[in-house]
Design a protein around this motif. Structure first.
Motif, PDB file in Angstrom:
ATOM      1  N   HIS A  15       1.079   1.210  -7.522  1.00 47.58           N
ATOM      2  CA  HIS A  15       0.652   1.211  -6.120  1.00 47.58           C
ATOM      3  C   HIS A  15       0.714  -0.174  -5.505  1.00 47.58           C
ATOM      4  CE1 HIS A  15      -1.328   4.804  -7.770  1.00 47.58           C
ATOM      5  NE2 HIS A  15      -1.154   5.293  -6.566  1.00 47.58           N
ATOM      6  N   ALA A  16       1.077  -0.217  -4.231  1.00 46.89           N
ATOM      7  CA  ALA A  16       0.996  -1.437  -3.422  1.00 46.89           C
ATOM      8  C   ALA A  16       0.199  -1.087  -2.162  1.00 46.89           C
ATOM      9  CB  ALA A  16       2.384  -1.941  -3.043  1.00 46.89           C
ATOM     10  N   THR A  17      -0.614  -2.019  -1.713  1.00 50.21           N
ATOM     11  CA  THR A  17      -1.404  -1.836  -0.504  1.00 50.21           C
ATOM     12  C   THR A  17      -1.172  -3.019   0.417  1.00 50.21           C
ATOM     13  OG1 THR A  17      -3.092  -0.679  -1.799  1.00 50.21           O
ATOM     14  CG2 THR A  17      -3.725  -1.421   0.405  1.00 50.21           C
ATOM     15  N   VAL A  18      -0.925  -2.718   1.690  1.00 49.54           N
ATOM     16  CA  VAL A  18      -0.670  -3.762   2.682  1.00 49.54           C
ATOM     17  C   VAL A  18      -1.612  -3.561   3.864  1.00 49.54           C
ATOM     18  CG1 VAL A  18       1.056  -4.776   4.231  1.00 49.54           C
ATOM     19  CG2 VAL A  18       1.783  -3.751   2.056  1.00 49.54           C
ATOM     20  N   SER A  19      -2.244  -4.643   4.287  1.00 56.36           N
ATOM     21  CA  SER A  19      -3.019  -4.651   5.524  1.00 56.36           C
ATOM     22  C   SER A  19      -2.417  -5.729   6.413  1.00 56.36           C
ATOM     23  CB  SER A  19      -4.487  -4.957   5.240  1.00 56.36           C
ATOM     24  OG  SER A  19      -5.065  -3.939   4.449  1.00 56.36           O
ATOM     25  N   ILE A  20      -2.439  -5.467   7.721  1.00 55.37           N
ATOM     26  CA  ILE A  20      -1.847  -6.417   8.660  1.00 55.37           C
ATOM     27  C   ILE A  20      -2.860  -6.747   9.739  1.00 55.37           C
ATOM     28  CG2 ILE A  20       0.013  -6.847  10.322  1.00 55.37           C
ATOM     29  CD1 ILE A  20       1.743  -4.867   8.740  1.00 55.37           C
ATOM     30  N   ALA A  21      -3.074  -8.040   9.965  1.00 54.75           N
ATOM     31  CA  ALA A  21      -3.954  -8.506  11.021  1.00 54.75           C
ATOM     32  C   ALA A  21      -3.172  -9.364  12.010  1.00 54.75           C
ATOM     33  CB  ALA A  21      -5.120  -9.308  10.444  1.00 54.75           C
ATOM     34  N   ARG A  22      -3.532  -9.239  13.280  1.00 50.49           N
ATOM     35  CA  ARG A  22      -2.943 -10.089  14.304  1.00 50.49           C
ATOM     36  C   ARG A  22      -3.690 -11.417  14.292  1.00 50.49           C
ATOM     37  NH1 ARG A  22      -4.773 -10.878  19.071  1.00 50.49           N
ATOM     38  NH2 ARG A  22      -6.056  -9.013  19.055  1.00 50.49           N
ATOM     39  N   ILE A  23      -2.942 -12.494  14.299  1.00 53.38           N
ATOM     40  CA  ILE A  23      -3.547 -13.824  14.335  1.00 53.38           C
ATOM     41  C   ILE A  23      -3.919 -14.109  15.785  1.00 53.38           C
ATOM     42  CG2 ILE A  23      -3.172 -16.291  13.941  1.00 53.38           C
ATOM     43  CD1 ILE A  23      -1.087 -15.418  11.776  1.00 53.38           C
ATOM     44  N   PRO A  24      -5.202 -14.376  16.061  1.00 53.96           N
ATOM     45  CA  PRO A  24      -5.609 -14.634  17.444  1.00 53.96           C
ATOM     46  C   PRO A  24      -4.895 -15.856  18.018  1.00 53.96           C
ATOM     47  CG  PRO A  24      -7.534 -14.347  16.011  1.00 53.96           C
ATOM     48  CD  PRO A  24      -6.329 -14.445  15.125  1.00 53.96           C
TER      49      PRO A  24
ATOM     50  N   CYS B  74      -1.883  -4.885  -5.222  1.00 50.69           N
ATOM     51  CA  CYS B  74      -0.986  -4.030  -6.006  1.00 50.69           C
ATOM     52  C   CYS B  74      -1.534  -3.842  -7.407  1.00 50.69           C
ATOM     53  CB  CYS B  74       0.423  -4.619  -6.070  1.00 50.69           C
ATOM     54  SG  CYS B  74       0.551  -6.203  -6.930  1.00 50.69           S
ATOM     55  N   ASP B  75      -1.054  -2.781  -8.053  1.00 48.45           N
ATOM     56  CA  ASP B  75      -1.355  -2.571  -9.462  1.00 48.45           C
ATOM     57  C   ASP B  75      -0.644  -3.663 -10.260  1.00 48.45           C
ATOM     58  OD1 ASP B  75      -2.702  -0.189  -8.903  1.00 48.45           O
ATOM     59  OD2 ASP B  75      -0.978   1.078  -9.397  1.00 48.45           O
ATOM     60  N   ARG B  76      -1.156  -3.942 -11.439  1.00 42.00           N
ATOM     61  CA  ARG B  76      -0.500  -4.890 -12.339  1.00 42.00           C
ATOM     62  C   ARG B  76       0.893  -4.357 -12.664  1.00 42.00           C
ATOM     63  NH1 ARG B  76      -0.869  -9.869 -12.858  1.00 42.00           N
ATOM     64  NH2 ARG B  76      -3.121  -9.815 -12.809  1.00 42.00           N
TER      65      ARG B  76
ATOM     66  N   ALA C 122      10.376  -4.067  -5.434  1.00 43.54           N
ATOM     67  CA  ALA C 122      10.926  -3.058  -4.517  1.00 43.54           C
ATOM     68  C   ALA C 122       9.815  -2.213  -3.896  1.00 43.54           C
ATOM     69  CB  ALA C 122      11.934  -2.162  -5.239  1.00 43.54           C
ATOM     70  N   THR C 123       8.812  -1.855  -4.685  1.00 41.10           N
ATOM     71  CA  THR C 123       7.689  -1.061  -4.167  1.00 41.10           C
ATOM     72  C   THR C 123       6.880  -1.881  -3.171  1.00 41.10           C
ATOM     73  OG1 THR C 123       7.582   0.268  -6.178  1.00 41.10           O
ATOM     74  CG2 THR C 123       5.585   0.205  -4.819  1.00 41.10           C
ATOM     75  N   ILE C 124       6.609  -3.141  -3.496  1.00 46.56           N
ATOM     76  CA  ILE C 124       5.849  -4.017  -2.601  1.00 46.56           C
ATOM     77  C   ILE C 124       6.622  -4.226  -1.291  1.00 46.56           C
ATOM     78  CG2 ILE C 124       4.899  -6.345  -2.307  1.00 46.56           C
ATOM     79  CD1 ILE C 124       4.520  -6.311  -5.459  1.00 46.56           C
ATOM     80  N   ALA C 125       7.916  -4.494  -1.401  1.00 43.36           N
ATOM     81  CA  ALA C 125       8.743  -4.707  -0.206  1.00 43.36           C
ATOM     82  C   ALA C 125       8.785  -3.461   0.673  1.00 43.36           C
ATOM     83  CB  ALA C 125      10.157  -5.130  -0.610  1.00 43.36           C
ATOM     84  N   GLN C 126       8.875  -2.293   0.044  1.00 41.22           N
ATOM     85  CA  GLN C 126       8.891  -1.042   0.811  1.00 41.22           C
ATOM     86  C   GLN C 126       7.564  -0.839   1.534  1.00 41.22           C
ATOM     87  OE1 GLN C 126       9.887   2.505  -1.425  1.00 41.22           O
ATOM     88  NE2 GLN C 126       9.301   3.853   0.269  1.00 41.22           N
TER      89      GLN C 126
END
Length: 137
Positions: A127-136, A15-17, A22-26
Motif C-alpha cells: 500500500h501507498a498513501t498520499v495526502s496533498i496540502a496547498r501551501i498558503p 507506504c508499506d515496507r 511504481a505503486t508509489i508513483a501511481q
C-alpha cells in the motif's frame, strides 16, 4: 486579466515496507489528478523518519527531483488531522503519516488539505498513501 498561478503543493507520503516505486508513483499521480495538480506544482515532499531508507520512496523522489523531508513520529503526532488511525499509531507511533507530513511540509492546517488520504494497493499487495496540502501564499 492576470494569469492564473499554479498551485504550490506539499505531498505527504506513507507506504508499506518494500512498496515498489511504481505503486508509489501511481498513487501520487492519482492523487494529483484528483485535485487538479501536476508534478510541477509539488514544492515539498515529506514522510516519517521510519521510511528514510525506503527504496521505493527514494526512487520516486530522485525521478522527480524531490528531496523528501523526514519527520519523527512525535512531530507528526502533534499535527491535528481529519483521519487519525489507531492501526497507523500501533505501527509507527503516530496516528497519521501522510496527512500530518503534508500539513507539516505545507506549514498549514487541515483546511489546506486538498487530498486527505489517497490509498492505493499495488499489484503486489503493498500500500501507498498520499495526502496533498496547498501551501498558503
Amino acid at each position: 486579466m492576470p494569469a492564473k498561478t499554479a498551485p504550490r503543493l506539499a505531498l505527504g507520503l506513507g507506504c508499506d515496507r518494500g512498496t515498489p516505486a511504481a505503486t508509489i508513483a501511481q498513487a501520487i499521480a492519482e492523487a494529483l489528478a484528483a485535485c487538479g495538480g501536476a508534478v510541477a506544482d509539488v514544492r515539498v515532499v515529506a514522510s516519517i523518519d521510519l521510511k528514510a531508507d525506503e527504496a521505493g520512496l527514494a526512487t520516486v523522489a530522485r525521478a522527480n527531483g524531490w528531496t523528501i523531508v523526514f519527520h519523527p513520529a512525535s512531530e507528526l503526532a502533534a499535527v491535528a488531522v481529519p483521519n487519525p488511525s489507531e492501526t497507523v499509531r500501533r505501527h509507527t507511533g503516530t496516528p497519521s503519516v501522510s496527512e500530518a507530513a503534508a500539513l507539516l511540509a505545507a506549514g498549514a492546517d487541515s483546511r489546506h488539505l486538498l487530498i486527505e488520504k489517497h490509498k492505493l494497493r499495488g499489484a503486489d499487495g503493498r500500500h501507498a498513501t498520499v495526502s496533498i496540502a496547498r501551501i498558503p501564499a
